[in-house]
Design an enzyme around this catalytic site. Structure first.
Site, PDB file in Angstrom:
ATOM      1  N   GLU A 160     -18.265 -22.327   2.013  1.00  0.00           N
ATOM      2  CA  GLU A 160     -16.855 -22.188   2.957  1.00  0.00           C
ATOM      3  C   GLU A 160     -17.181 -22.063   4.416  1.00  0.00           C
ATOM      4  OE1 GLU A 160     -15.051 -18.669   1.506  1.00  0.00           O
ATOM      5  OE2 GLU A 160     -16.005 -18.917  -0.425  1.00  0.00           O
ATOM      6  N   CYS A 200     -15.989 -20.752  11.820  1.00  0.00           N
ATOM      7  CA  CYS A 200     -16.801 -19.913  11.174  1.00  0.00           C
ATOM      8  C   CYS A 200     -17.649 -20.647  10.031  1.00  0.00           C
ATOM      9  CB  CYS A 200     -16.271 -18.772  10.615  1.00  0.00           C
ATOM     10  SG  CYS A 200     -17.119 -17.453   9.502  1.00  0.00           S
ATOM     11  N   CYS A 256     -26.094 -15.700  -0.960  1.00  0.00           N
ATOM     12  CA  CYS A 256     -27.078 -14.876  -0.270  1.00  0.00           C
ATOM     13  C   CYS A 256     -27.709 -13.992  -1.020  1.00  0.00           C
ATOM     14  CB  CYS A 256     -26.020 -14.099   0.860  1.00  0.00           C
ATOM     15  SG  CYS A 256     -26.605 -12.914   1.931  1.00  0.00           S
ATOM     16  N   CYS A 308     -25.112  -7.321  -0.066  1.00  0.00           N
ATOM     17  CA  CYS A 308     -24.376  -6.223   0.267  1.00  0.00           C
ATOM     18  C   CYS A 308     -23.223  -5.879  -0.355  1.00  0.00           C
ATOM     19  CB  CYS A 308     -23.979  -6.456   1.764  1.00  0.00           C
ATOM     20  SG  CYS A 308     -25.249  -6.845   2.979  1.00  0.00           S
ATOM     21  N   CYS A 312     -19.454  -7.560  -0.130  1.00  0.00           N
ATOM     22  CA  CYS A 312     -19.502  -8.868   0.407  1.00  0.00           C
ATOM     23  C   CYS A 312     -19.444  -9.651  -0.919  1.00  0.00           C
ATOM     24  CB  CYS A 312     -20.628  -9.116   0.996  1.00  0.00           C
ATOM     25  SG  CYS A 312     -20.648 -10.937   1.734  1.00  0.00           S
ATOM     26  N   GLU A 351     -27.187 -15.429   5.046  1.00  0.00           N
ATOM     27  CA  GLU A 351     -27.799 -14.674   6.132  1.00  0.00           C
ATOM     28  C   GLU A 351     -28.548 -15.599   7.235  1.00  0.00           C
ATOM     29  OE1 GLU A 351     -27.927 -11.662   7.642  1.00  0.00           O
ATOM     30  OE2 GLU A 351     -29.486 -12.906   8.709  1.00  0.00           O
ATOM     31  N   SER A 354     -24.551  -6.813  11.912  1.00  0.00           N
ATOM     32  CA  SER A 354     -23.516  -6.123  10.845  1.00  0.00           C
ATOM     33  C   SER A 354     -24.102  -5.016  10.499  1.00  0.00           C
ATOM     34  CB  SER A 354     -23.636  -7.088   9.628  1.00  0.00           C
ATOM     35  OG  SER A 354     -23.054  -8.325   9.859  1.00  0.00           O
ATOM     36  N   HIS A 358     -22.277  -1.623  10.316  1.00  0.00           N
ATOM     37  CA  HIS A 358     -21.102  -1.262   9.107  1.00  0.00           C
ATOM     38  C   HIS A 358     -21.453   0.564   8.778  1.00  0.00           C
ATOM     39  CE1 HIS A 358     -20.093  -5.068   8.633  1.00  0.00           C
ATOM     40  NE2 HIS A 358     -20.990  -5.521   8.121  1.00  0.00           N
ATOM     41  N   ASN A 379     -12.152  -6.461   3.973  1.00  0.00           N
ATOM     42  CA  ASN A 379     -11.518  -7.100   3.229  1.00  0.00           C
ATOM     43  C   ASN A 379     -11.766  -6.739   1.491  1.00  0.00           C
ATOM     44  OD1 ASN A 379      -9.575  -9.217   4.066  1.00  0.00           O
ATOM     45  ND2 ASN A 379     -11.517  -9.536   5.007  1.00  0.00           N
ATOM     46  N   CYS A 427     -15.347 -14.569   3.864  1.00  0.00           N
ATOM     47  CA  CYS A 427     -16.175 -15.598   3.461  1.00  0.00           C
ATOM     48  C   CYS A 427     -16.649 -15.219   1.962  1.00  0.00           C
ATOM     49  CB  CYS A 427     -17.207 -15.927   4.351  1.00  0.00           C
ATOM     50  SG  CYS A 427     -16.833 -17.140   5.317  1.00  0.00           S
TER      51      CYS A 427
HETATM   52  N1  SAH Z   1     -25.122 -12.556   6.833  1.00  0.00           N
HETATM   53  C1  SAH Z   1     -24.608 -12.383   8.039  1.00  0.00           C
HETATM   54  C2  SAH Z   1     -23.508 -13.241   8.390  1.00  0.00           C
HETATM   55  C3  SAH Z   1     -22.437 -13.413   7.386  1.00  0.00           C
HETATM   56  S1  SAH Z   1     -21.704 -12.227   7.005  1.00  0.00           S
HETATM   57  C4  SAH Z   1     -24.176 -10.905   8.141  1.00  0.00           C
HETATM   58  O1  SAH Z   1     -24.108 -10.300   7.209  1.00  0.00           O
HETATM   59  O2  SAH Z   1     -23.921 -10.541   9.304  1.00  0.00           O
HETATM   60  C5  SAH Z   1     -20.101 -12.021   8.114  1.00  0.00           C
HETATM   61  C6  SAH Z   1     -19.593 -10.640   8.475  1.00  0.00           C
HETATM   62  O3  SAH Z   1     -18.629 -10.288   7.479  1.00  0.00           O
HETATM   63  C7  SAH Z   1     -20.551  -9.507   8.403  1.00  0.00           C
HETATM   64  O4  SAH Z   1     -20.451  -8.723   9.495  1.00  0.00           O
HETATM   65  C8  SAH Z   1     -20.153  -9.176   7.142  1.00  0.00           C
HETATM   66  O5  SAH Z   1     -20.647  -7.767   6.896  1.00  0.00           O
HETATM   67  C9  SAH Z   1     -18.940  -9.382   7.041  1.00  0.00           C
HETATM   68  N2  SAH Z   1     -18.235  -8.991   5.858  1.00  0.00           N
HETATM   69  C10 SAH Z   1     -18.739  -9.262   4.612  1.00  0.00           C
HETATM   70  N3  SAH Z   1     -17.748  -8.801   3.477  1.00  0.00           N
HETATM   71  C11 SAH Z   1     -16.911  -8.502   4.089  1.00  0.00           C
HETATM   72  C12 SAH Z   1     -15.435  -7.880   3.595  1.00  0.00           C
HETATM   73  N4  SAH Z   1     -15.327  -7.705   2.288  1.00  0.00           N
HETATM   74  N5  SAH Z   1     -14.859  -7.156   4.504  1.00  0.00           N
HETATM   75  C13 SAH Z   1     -14.899  -7.448   5.703  1.00  0.00           C
HETATM   76  N6  SAH Z   1     -16.093  -7.858   6.240  1.00  0.00           N
HETATM   77  C14 SAH Z   1     -17.046  -8.321   5.567  1.00  0.00           C
HETATM   78 FE1  SF4 Z   2     -25.044 -11.554   2.838  1.00  0.00          FE
HETATM   79 FE2  SF4 Z   2     -23.974 -11.078   5.167  1.00  0.00          FE
HETATM   80 FE3  SF4 Z   2     -22.487 -10.872   2.679  1.00  0.00          FE
HETATM   81 FE4  SF4 Z   2     -24.625  -9.248   3.265  1.00  0.00          FE
HETATM   82  S1  SF4 Z   2     -22.590  -9.472   4.486  1.00  0.00           S
HETATM   83  S2  SF4 Z   2     -24.332 -10.145   1.500  1.00  0.00           S
HETATM   84  S3  SF4 Z   2     -26.019 -10.404   4.387  1.00  0.00           S
HETATM   85  S4  SF4 Z   2     -23.482 -12.821   3.774  1.00  0.00           S
END
Ligand code: SAH
Ligand code: SF4
Length: 344
Positions: free
Chosen positions: A92, A105, A112, A116, A119, A160, A214, A216, A290, A333
């Site tokens: 995406e 983006c 991945c 997490c 995500c 990632e 990230s 968090h 989200n 995403c």
């Molecule tokens: N893997 C990398 C980059 C992709 S994720 C990373 O984790 O940084 C891009 C961003 O979206 C990250 O900051 C991630 O933590 C955040 N993200 C993922 N799922 C999310 C959700 N459900 N709500 C808000 N942010 C989210």
């Molecule tokens: Fe992967 Fe980033 Fe999503 Fe974590 S937040 S699962 S590192 S894409």
């Protein structure tokens, strides 16, 4: 012999390949220029003789991508893409319009492996890395589809980037090339969940990109529950790498913090977070989380997000709330691919 991924090669590499095929340097340059325009086949390279185009197909692949789904937001100019890759996988991208121009983006991997808990991208694990050309193609395709120039890129889609290090570096080298997209590295953000060795390797290259972390969570106790990677590189190790990165590059780091109600948004969290980030050359970006159907996290309401933002600013940390774009099209995403895979 498997065909080589010519779209991800540098000019020098194509010249070397061509020299072993008995082709002159200027041909390599022509092919390189076409690739930097984001072509999807050798047939489009109209200044090359047909016989050469045909013979190149025997040695090289152009791993182009196709738009499988396009969702346009009705509330803003955000467009979300589901792209199909040459092997039938999906990633995406999101195109966003800001006052300073267009930002894309992009995804860096199919899936991945970081897993997490909040995500959608990590739900099915990692399928494969994207090549540099597949990352570039996401930008080219969005730009062509909307007839616009993209000025900024954020690597915040699926995957990632630092777990796909070589291809990410190659992508950064090619995206900034004036023959092609010419997007300056200062206009690119690389986001990581905290792959500490990757952060150290990246600083050796000295790319003037923005590094987004990230984070968090303010403590290991909370971060351990949200992000498996924290078991490998805990918050102290990660923040030390960030301080080293700032010392080495002189660049400000951007911390991402997805607010999840009842998990990481208490006053105590703000206190600890502010204490740990104090004095660092950084910016804190709050993202209202989200919700993903597979987990039971919920996002705090706008008032609560503002309260957390104010608390952080009062505690001396430069903090803003990320604008929500494309709220009506699941623009976060991994969600579109998840939907697509669930329907299959
Ligand atoms: N893997 C990398 C980059 C992709 S994720 C990373 O984790 O940084 C891009 C961003 O979206 C990250 O900051 C991630 O933590 C955040 N993200 C993922 N799922 C999310 C959700 N459900 N709500 C808000 N942010 C989210
Ligand atoms: Fe992967 Fe980033 Fe999503 Fe974590 S937040 S699962 S590192 S894409």
């Amino acid at each position: 012999m498997p065909k080589k991924d010519i779209g991800s090669m540098t000019l020098k590499e194509i010249e070397n390949e061509f020299s072993s095929l008995g082709q002159p340097k200027y041909r390599a340059k022509q092919v390189y220029q076409w690739l930097r325009k984001g072509v999807s086949s050798f047939d489009e390279m109209s200044n090359l003789p047909k016989t050469l185009r045909e013979s190149l197909c025997n040695f090289f692949d152009i791993r182009s991508i196709k738009i499988k789904k396009r969702l346009e937001s009705r509330v803003d100019d955000t467009v979300k893409y589901l792209y199909e890759l040459y092997d039938g996988e999906y990633v995406e991208s999101v195109l966003m319009k800001y006052h300073h121009g267009y930002t894309v983006c992009i995804s860096s991997q199919v899936g991945c492996r970081m897993g997490c808990s909040f995500c959608a991208s990590g739900l099915y694990g990692l399928t494969r890395n994207l090549t540099a050309y597949e990352m570039l193609a996401q930008i080219h395709t969005a730009a062509k589809d909307n007839n616009i120039r993209v000025s900024n890129v954020v690597m915040m889609g699926m995957g990632e980037p630092l777990d796909n290090f070589e291809n990410t570096v190659r992508f950064l080298q090619l995206v900034s090339d004036g023959e092609g997209l010419g997007i300056g590295l200062r206009h690119i953000s690389v986001s990581t969940s905290g792959v500490v060795p990757g952060i150290y390797k990246l600083m050796e290259y000295g790319f003037p990109v923005t590094l987004s972390i990230s984070l968090h969570a303010p403590t290991d106790e909370i971060r351990d529950k949200m992000m498996k990677i924290n078991k490998a590189y805990n918050t102290e190790t990660l923040l030390k790498a960030c301080r080293d990165y700032i010392a080495k590059t002189g660049r400000r780091i951007s911390f991402e913090y997805a607010l999840i109600d009842g998990v990481n948004n208490s006053t105590e969290c703000a206190d600890i977070l502010a204490h740990r980030l104090k004095g660092m050359l950084c910016h804190l970006n709050l993202i209202p989380a989200n919700p993903v159907r597979e987990n039971d996290y919920s996002r705090p309401d706008d008032k609560e997000v503002k309260r957390f933002c104010d608390m952080m600013n009062q505690r001396g940390i430069n903090t803003t709330i990320r604008r929500t774009l494309g709220a009506d099209i699941d623009a976060s995403c991994g969600q579109l691919r998840k939907q697509h895979l669930n329907q299959q």
